[in-house]
Design a protein around this motif. Structure first.
Motif, PDB file in Angstrom:
ATOM      1  N   UNK A  24     -34.593 -39.986 -25.336  1.00  0.00           N
ATOM      2  CA  UNK A  24     -33.992 -39.058 -24.374  1.00  0.00           C
ATOM      3  C   UNK A  24     -32.842 -39.807 -23.733  1.00  0.00           C
ATOM      4  N   UNK A  25     -31.626 -39.395 -24.006  1.00  0.00           N
ATOM      5  CA  UNK A  25     -30.474 -40.209 -23.596  1.00  0.00           C
ATOM      6  C   UNK A  25     -29.510 -39.497 -22.658  1.00  0.00           C
ATOM      7  N   UNK A  26     -29.849 -38.314 -22.199  1.00  0.00           N
ATOM      8  CA  UNK A  26     -28.925 -37.527 -21.383  1.00  0.00           C
ATOM      9  C   UNK A  26     -28.590 -38.199 -20.054  1.00  0.00           C
ATOM     10  N   UNK A  27     -29.467 -39.073 -19.553  1.00  0.00           N
ATOM     11  CA  UNK A  27     -29.219 -39.746 -18.277  1.00  0.00           C
ATOM     12  C   UNK A  27     -28.784 -41.199 -18.486  1.00  0.00           C
ATOM     13  N   UNK A  28     -28.155 -41.481 -19.592  1.00  0.00           N
ATOM     14  CA  UNK A  28     -27.728 -42.836 -19.928  1.00  0.00           C
ATOM     15  C   UNK A  28     -27.034 -43.481 -18.733  1.00  0.00           C
ATOM     16  N   UNK A  29     -27.320 -44.739 -18.417  1.00  0.00           N
ATOM     17  CA  UNK A  29     -28.073 -45.737 -19.185  1.00  0.00           C
ATOM     18  C   UNK A  29     -29.579 -45.766 -18.913  1.00  0.00           C
ATOM     19  N   UNK A  30     -30.088 -44.752 -18.269  1.00  0.00           N
ATOM     20  CA  UNK A  30     -31.535 -44.623 -18.114  1.00  0.00           C
ATOM     21  C   UNK A  30     -32.041 -43.836 -19.319  1.00  0.00           C
ATOM     22  N   UNK A  31     -33.039 -44.386 -20.022  1.00  0.00           N
ATOM     23  CA  UNK A  31     -33.541 -43.710 -21.224  1.00  0.00           C
ATOM     24  C   UNK A  31     -35.054 -43.591 -21.183  1.00  0.00           C
ATOM     25  N   UNK A  32     -35.542 -42.656 -21.949  1.00  0.00           N
ATOM     26  CA  UNK A  32     -36.978 -42.489 -22.143  1.00  0.00           C
ATOM     27  C   UNK A  32     -37.209 -42.304 -23.634  1.00  0.00           C
TER      28      UNK A  32
ATOM     29  N   UNK B 285     -36.571 -47.362 -30.414  1.00  0.00           N
ATOM     30  CA  UNK B 285     -36.101 -46.207 -29.642  1.00  0.00           C
ATOM     31  C   UNK B 285     -36.020 -44.926 -30.474  1.00  0.00           C
ATOM     32  N   UNK B 286     -36.033 -45.042 -31.774  1.00  0.00           N
ATOM     33  CA  UNK B 286     -36.071 -43.883 -32.664  1.00  0.00           C
ATOM     34  C   UNK B 286     -36.856 -44.278 -33.912  1.00  0.00           C
ATOM     35  N   UNK B 287     -37.622 -43.329 -34.454  1.00  0.00           N
ATOM     36  CA  UNK B 287     -38.309 -43.544 -35.728  1.00  0.00           C
ATOM     37  C   UNK B 287     -38.597 -42.177 -36.327  1.00  0.00           C
ATOM     38  N   UNK B 288     -38.269 -42.006 -37.601  1.00  0.00           N
ATOM     39  CA  UNK B 288     -38.465 -40.705 -38.245  1.00  0.00           C
ATOM     40  C   UNK B 288     -38.362 -40.824 -39.757  1.00  0.00           C
ATOM     41  N   UNK B 289     -38.989 -39.895 -40.436  1.00  0.00           N
ATOM     42  CA  UNK B 289     -38.722 -39.679 -41.855  1.00  0.00           C
ATOM     43  C   UNK B 289     -37.639 -38.611 -41.903  1.00  0.00           C
ATOM     44  N   UNK B 290     -36.638 -38.830 -42.736  1.00  0.00           N
ATOM     45  CA  UNK B 290     -35.531 -37.880 -42.856  1.00  0.00           C
ATOM     46  C   UNK B 290     -35.374 -37.497 -44.316  1.00  0.00           C
ATOM     47  N   UNK B 291     -35.247 -36.203 -44.532  1.00  0.00           N
ATOM     48  CA  UNK B 291     -35.130 -35.670 -45.886  1.00  0.00           C
ATOM     49  C   UNK B 291     -33.753 -35.024 -46.043  1.00  0.00           C
ATOM     50  N   UNK B 292     -33.035 -35.414 -47.106  1.00  0.00           N
ATOM     51  CA  UNK B 292     -31.777 -34.778 -47.465  1.00  0.00           C
ATOM     52  C   UNK B 292     -32.045 -33.941 -48.710  1.00  0.00           C
ATOM     53  N   UNK B 293     -31.869 -32.647 -48.572  1.00  0.00           N
ATOM     54  CA  UNK B 293     -32.206 -31.712 -49.639  1.00  0.00           C
ATOM     55  C   UNK B 293     -31.299 -31.877 -50.850  1.00  0.00           C
ATOM     56  N   UNK B 294     -31.721 -31.376 -52.026  1.00  0.00           N
ATOM     57  CA  UNK B 294     -30.853 -31.432 -53.209  1.00  0.00           C
ATOM     58  C   UNK B 294     -29.514 -30.757 -52.910  1.00  0.00           C
ATOM     59  N   UNK B 295     -28.447 -31.353 -53.406  1.00  0.00           N
ATOM     60  CA  UNK B 295     -27.068 -30.928 -53.158  1.00  0.00           C
ATOM     61  C   UNK B 295     -26.670 -31.040 -51.693  1.00  0.00           C
ATOM     62  N   UNK B 296     -27.472 -31.741 -50.897  1.00  0.00           N
ATOM     63  CA  UNK B 296     -27.169 -31.923 -49.487  1.00  0.00           C
ATOM     64  C   UNK B 296     -26.184 -33.054 -49.251  1.00  0.00           C
ATOM     65  N   UNK B 297     -25.471 -32.932 -48.142  1.00  0.00           N
ATOM     66  CA  UNK B 297     -24.474 -33.930 -47.763  1.00  0.00           C
ATOM     67  C   UNK B 297     -24.611 -34.229 -46.278  1.00  0.00           C
ATOM     68  N   UNK B 298     -24.562 -35.497 -45.934  1.00  0.00           N
ATOM     69  CA  UNK B 298     -24.371 -35.934 -44.559  1.00  0.00           C
ATOM     70  C   UNK B 298     -22.935 -36.434 -44.515  1.00  0.00           C
ATOM     71  N   UNK B 299     -22.082 -35.706 -43.826  1.00  0.00           N
ATOM     72  CA  UNK B 299     -20.638 -35.994 -43.834  1.00  0.00           C
ATOM     73  C   UNK B 299     -20.334 -37.360 -43.206  1.00  0.00           C
ATOM     74  N   UNK B 300     -19.185 -37.932 -43.579  1.00  0.00           N
ATOM     75  CA  UNK B 300     -18.796 -39.231 -43.023  1.00  0.00           C
ATOM     76  C   UNK B 300     -18.766 -39.191 -41.491  1.00  0.00           C
ATOM     77  N   UNK B 301     -19.363 -40.201 -40.891  1.00  0.00           N
ATOM     78  CA  UNK B 301     -19.426 -40.293 -39.437  1.00  0.00           C
ATOM     79  C   UNK B 301     -19.743 -41.723 -39.023  1.00  0.00           C
ATOM     80  N   UNK B 302     -19.571 -41.993 -37.754  1.00  0.00           N
ATOM     81  CA  UNK B 302     -20.001 -43.233 -37.114  1.00  0.00           C
ATOM     82  C   UNK B 302     -20.973 -42.817 -36.022  1.00  0.00           C
ATOM     83  N   UNK B 303     -22.111 -43.492 -35.911  1.00  0.00           N
ATOM     84  CA  UNK B 303     -23.089 -43.150 -34.879  1.00  0.00           C
ATOM     85  C   UNK B 303     -22.505 -43.521 -33.512  1.00  0.00           C
ATOM     86  N   UNK B 304     -22.340 -42.518 -32.654  1.00  0.00           N
ATOM     87  CA  UNK B 304     -21.539 -42.665 -31.442  1.00  0.00           C
ATOM     88  C   UNK B 304     -22.276 -43.052 -30.171  1.00  0.00           C
ATOM     89  N   UNK B 305     -23.511 -42.621 -29.977  1.00  0.00           N
ATOM     90  CA  UNK B 305     -24.165 -42.897 -28.703  1.00  0.00           C
ATOM     91  C   UNK B 305     -24.185 -44.407 -28.432  1.00  0.00           C
TER      92      UNK B 305
END
Length: 190
Positions: free
Chosen positions: A55-63, A96-116
């Motif tokens: 939960x990062x909406x109150x950065x730099x305080x996080x939960x 601070x984060x942990x997950x399984x992530x699935x990218x479907x067939x023919x799926x794309x995660x567009x070019x980006x830089x993680x910003x937070x």
């Protein structure tokens, strides 16, 4: 984290217990938490089993919250994350984060830089669970193929993207670890 290379091979890991836990997930569980898909356009073509999320909406305080995927994944994922931290990083920090992530067939995660801001000082670790030869993970325009059975750290402060041109979904387990030397940059609340 802006590590000294685009991609660091951490080496072999015992991923099978985590793979088995992920395989037990129903389609409903994969679709239960849509926060990432709604909040971040680049993840629109993904599905997630979220274990921990910031939960990062109150950065730099996080939960850091336990999410619905915790019950499904924690028994297998926590020992694996702990082992990777023990073997490669300064212990005593926080995931601070942990997950399984699935990218479907023919799926794309567009070019980006993680910003937070939290991405600037957390190590982003990928553990491939299911992949195929037609998945490309691009970092700074260069293709990388992750191998099941290994863990990797990516430099998420460099531009990256993923495309899955295969017939099956690509699944990876991702977690972000903040070492104790970086924990002064935010306040963790209960």
């Amino acid at each position: 984290m802006n590590i000294d290379v685009p991609l660091r091979l951490l080496g072999p890991v015992d991923y099978v217990p985590l793979q088995l836990a992920i395989e037990k997930a129903s389609e409903e569980q994969w679709l239960e938490n849509q926060y990432r898909q709604r909040k971040f356009e680049v993840h629109y073509q993904t599905q997630s089993l979220v274990m921990y999320f910031l939960e990062s909406e109150r950065w730099p305080e996080i939960k850091v919250n336990r999410e619905p995927g915790y019950e499904l994944l924690a028994e297998a994922a926590q020992p694996l994350m702990d082992k990777i931290i023990q073997d490669h990083y300064e212990p005593g920090g926080v995931i601070i984060r942990a997950m399984a992530a699935k990218l479907l067939p023919d799926g794309i995660i567009k070019p980006h830089v993680d910003k937070h801001a939290s991405f600037e000082f957390s190590h982003r670790i990928h553990i491939p669970i299911v992949t195929n030869p037609k998945v490309r993970f691009m970092i700074n325009g260069r293709p990388n193929q992750f191998q099941v059975g290994n863990a990797y750290e990516i430099n998420n402060q460099q531009q990256h993207s993923v495309m899955n041109k295969g017939a099956e979904a690509r699944t990876t387990f991702i977690f972000d670890y903040v070492p104790p030397s970086q924990m002064h940059k935010f306040t963790l609340v209960a």
